[in-house]
Scaffold this motif. Structure first.
Motif, PDB file in Angstrom:
ATOM      1  N   THR A 125      66.410  63.549  80.807  1.00  0.00           N
ATOM      2  CA  THR A 125      66.057  64.467  81.888  1.00  0.00           C
ATOM      3  C   THR A 125      65.004  65.462  81.428  1.00  0.00           C
ATOM      4  OG1 THR A 125      68.218  64.245  82.950  1.00  0.00           O
ATOM      5  CG2 THR A 125      66.962  66.246  83.438  1.00  0.00           C
ATOM      6  N   GLU A 126      65.192  65.991  80.223  1.00  0.00           N
ATOM      7  CA  GLU A 126      64.235  66.968  79.696  1.00  0.00           C
ATOM      8  C   GLU A 126      62.854  66.341  79.520  1.00  0.00           C
ATOM      9  OE1 GLU A 126      61.861  69.242  76.946  1.00  0.00           O
ATOM     10  OE2 GLU A 126      62.733  67.287  76.474  1.00  0.00           O
ATOM     11  N   LEU A 127      62.808  65.113  79.019  1.00  0.00           N
ATOM     12  CA  LEU A 127      61.531  64.421  78.892  1.00  0.00           C
ATOM     13  C   LEU A 127      60.864  64.250  80.252  1.00  0.00           C
ATOM     14  CD1 LEU A 127      62.062  61.470  76.353  1.00  0.00           C
ATOM     15  CD2 LEU A 127      60.526  63.424  76.090  1.00  0.00           C
ATOM     16  N   VAL A 153      57.486  53.206  72.426  1.00  0.00           N
ATOM     17  CA  VAL A 153      57.807  54.560  72.899  1.00  0.00           C
ATOM     18  C   VAL A 153      56.964  55.598  72.162  1.00  0.00           C
ATOM     19  CG1 VAL A 153      59.596  56.346  72.889  1.00  0.00           C
ATOM     20  CG2 VAL A 153      60.152  54.038  73.671  1.00  0.00           C
ATOM     21  N   ARG A 154      56.959  55.512  70.850  1.00  0.00           N
ATOM     22  CA  ARG A 154      56.197  56.494  70.069  1.00  0.00           C
ATOM     23  C   ARG A 154      54.703  56.418  70.388  1.00  0.00           C
ATOM     24  NH1 ARG A 154      60.417  55.011  66.492  1.00  0.00           N
ATOM     25  NH2 ARG A 154      59.216  53.263  65.637  1.00  0.00           N
ATOM     26  N   THR A 208      50.175  64.940  77.002  1.00  0.00           N
ATOM     27  CA  THR A 208      49.837  64.387  75.691  1.00  0.00           C
ATOM     28  C   THR A 208      50.872  64.831  74.661  1.00  0.00           C
ATOM     29  OG1 THR A 208      47.476  64.438  76.200  1.00  0.00           O
ATOM     30  CG2 THR A 208      48.099  64.300  73.881  1.00  0.00           C
ATOM     31  N   GLY A 209      51.327  63.883  73.879  1.00  0.00           N
ATOM     32  CA  GLY A 209      52.348  64.166  72.878  1.00  0.00           C
ATOM     33  C   GLY A 209      53.764  63.932  73.345  1.00  0.00           C
ATOM     34  N   ILE A 210      53.931  63.634  74.647  1.00  0.00           N
ATOM     35  CA  ILE A 210      55.270  63.426  75.205  1.00  0.00           C
ATOM     36  C   ILE A 210      55.471  61.933  75.480  1.00  0.00           C
ATOM     37  CG2 ILE A 210      56.892  64.032  77.035  1.00  0.00           C
ATOM     38  CD1 ILE A 210      55.111  66.515  77.558  1.00  0.00           C
ATOM     39  N   PRO A 211      56.485  61.308  74.934  1.00  0.00           N
ATOM     40  CA  PRO A 211      56.734  59.884  75.198  1.00  0.00           C
ATOM     41  C   PRO A 211      57.128  59.654  76.654  1.00  0.00           C
ATOM     42  CG  PRO A 211      57.937  60.633  73.265  1.00  0.00           C
ATOM     43  CD  PRO A 211      57.441  61.853  73.965  1.00  0.00           C
ATOM     44  N   ASP A 212      56.891  58.446  77.120  1.00  0.00           N
ATOM     45  CA  ASP A 212      57.261  58.103  78.490  1.00  0.00           C
ATOM     46  C   ASP A 212      58.762  57.861  78.604  1.00  0.00           C
ATOM     47  OD1 ASP A 212      56.481  57.131  81.275  1.00  0.00           O
ATOM     48  OD2 ASP A 212      57.632  55.436  80.489  1.00  0.00           O
ATOM     49  N   PRO A 213      59.447  58.528  79.547  1.00  0.00           N
ATOM     50  CA  PRO A 213      60.903  58.351  79.675  1.00  0.00           C
ATOM     51  C   PRO A 213      61.323  56.924  80.021  1.00  0.00           C
ATOM     52  CG  PRO A 213      60.180  60.339  80.812  1.00  0.00           C
ATOM     53  CD  PRO A 213      58.944  59.587  80.431  1.00  0.00           C
ATOM     54  N   GLY A 214      60.563  56.251  80.880  1.00  0.00           N
ATOM     55  CA  GLY A 214      60.912  54.872  81.213  1.00  0.00           C
ATOM     56  C   GLY A 214      60.868  53.958  80.012  1.00  0.00           C
ATOM     57  N   ALA A 215      59.871  54.173  79.150  1.00  0.00           N
ATOM     58  CA  ALA A 215      59.794  53.395  77.913  1.00  0.00           C
ATOM     59  C   ALA A 215      61.011  53.653  77.042  1.00  0.00           C
ATOM     60  CB  ALA A 215      58.507  53.745  77.158  1.00  0.00           C
ATOM     61  N   VAL A 216      61.465  54.906  77.005  1.00  0.00           N
ATOM     62  CA  VAL A 216      62.674  55.242  76.242  1.00  0.00           C
ATOM     63  C   VAL A 216      63.874  54.479  76.794  1.00  0.00           C
ATOM     64  CG1 VAL A 216      64.267  57.081  75.599  1.00  0.00           C
ATOM     65  CG2 VAL A 216      61.807  57.508  75.577  1.00  0.00           C
ATOM     66  N   GLY A 217      63.975  54.389  78.116  1.00  0.00           N
ATOM     67  CA  GLY A 217      65.088  53.657  78.723  1.00  0.00           C
ATOM     68  C   GLY A 217      65.110  52.197  78.302  1.00  0.00           C
ATOM     69  N   LEU A 249      61.986  59.379  68.272  1.00  0.00           N
ATOM     70  CA  LEU A 249      60.818  59.930  68.912  1.00  0.00           C
ATOM     71  C   LEU A 249      59.846  60.503  67.883  1.00  0.00           C
ATOM     72  CD1 LEU A 249      62.400  61.681  72.024  1.00  0.00           C
ATOM     73  CD2 LEU A 249      61.637  59.306  71.738  1.00  0.00           C
ATOM     74  N   PRO A 250      58.603  60.741  68.272  1.00  0.00           N
ATOM     75  CA  PRO A 250      57.647  61.318  67.319  1.00  0.00           C
ATOM     76  C   PRO A 250      58.188  62.601  66.688  1.00  0.00           C
ATOM     77  CG  PRO A 250      56.523  60.636  69.320  1.00  0.00           C
ATOM     78  CD  PRO A 250      57.984  60.485  69.592  1.00  0.00           C
ATOM     79  N   GLY A 251      58.077  62.679  65.384  1.00  0.00           N
ATOM     80  CA  GLY A 251      58.581  63.848  64.676  1.00  0.00           C
ATOM     81  C   GLY A 251      60.033  63.753  64.293  1.00  0.00           C
ATOM     82  N   GLY A 252      60.729  62.643  64.726  1.00  0.00           N
ATOM     83  CA  GLY A 252      62.149  62.511  64.456  1.00  0.00           C
ATOM     84  C   GLY A 252      62.417  61.942  63.079  1.00  0.00           C
TER      85      GLY A 252
END
Length: 221
Positions: free
Chosen positions: A30-32, A169-170, A190-199, A218-221
């Motif tokens: 949701t936050e993404l 995703v990354r 920019t810099g935010i991954p796509d939520p659908g791709a995460v799903g 995710l990036p930075g994880g």
């Protein structure tokens, strides 16, 4: 030689772990989506797996892998609004049809065929191409990984698909969105991954276990 096909029990367990993964990461999804879209992706995906669970756990639950995946497809296609429900429904529908053609159950070949057909259907209906910063950017590498792993057992092939999906995703974090609401936000996403791709990545990861948090992926994880 492909071995250890997913029978109905293993397929249903996979779907249950997907459900648990969505519930565990709903707030993060949701936050993404609040940052790049309408903010409803986590809620919609959770509603989809909830509706699918009701179909899978009823007394007259579907017997085979194809029927189980078909029930999940029905839940997403018929019960969930927004863009994500129908697109995920098309993927599950394609996986169900591929499993129907396999006497052994959900084999690696069926997974590769179903994912490829699902990708084609999603691209046809949604119009997205790789590089548009959508779920296609995770599903396309997952499909390629499954195709390359056709001689591996399904569990190993799905693990490779998950790795490909998470890399996709990354990669979306650096892409410029060309579809959906995110396309109107320009460089702000920019810099935010796509939520659908995460799903999509959650789905393939759930074949091996429940994903409790998105942070390591995710990036930075």
């Amino acid at each position: 030689m492909t071995t250890a096909a997913f029978d109905s029990t293993r397929t249903r367990d996979w779907m249950r772990r997907f459900t648990a993964s969505v519930y565990a990461t709903e707030a993060e999804l949701t936050e993404l989506d609040q940052r790049v879209g309408d903010g409803d992706f986590g809620t919609n995906l959770a509603a989809g797996v909830r509706a699918a669970g009701l179909l899978l756990d009823r007394p007259e639950a579907p017997a085979g892998s194809a029927e189980a995946l078909g029930a999940v497809a029905t839940a997403f296609l018929d019960e969930i609004g927004g863009t994500s429900g129908p697109l995920f429904g098309l993927l599950f529908q394609a996986l169900s049809r591929a499993a129907e053609g396999s006497d052994a159950g959900l084999t690696t070949g069926a997974l590769a065929e179903g994912t490829a057909q699902g990708l084609a259907a999603i691209r046809r209906v949604g119009g997205a191409e790789p590089g548009d910063k959508t779920l296609v950017d995770a599903l396309a590498p997952a499909a390629a990984a499954l195709r390359a792993a056709r001689d591996a057992p399904p569990a190993a092939a799905l693990a490779a698909a998950a790795d490909g999906a998470w890399q996709g995703v990354r990669d979306t974090a650096s892409l410029t969105a060309r579809r959906g609401r995110a396309s109107y936000l320009g460089e702000r996403v920019t810099g935010i991954p796509d939520p659908g791709a995460v799903g999509v990545a959650l789905l393939f990861s759930a074949a091996a276990g429940t994903v409790r948090t998105l942070v390591p992926h995710l990036p930075g994880g």
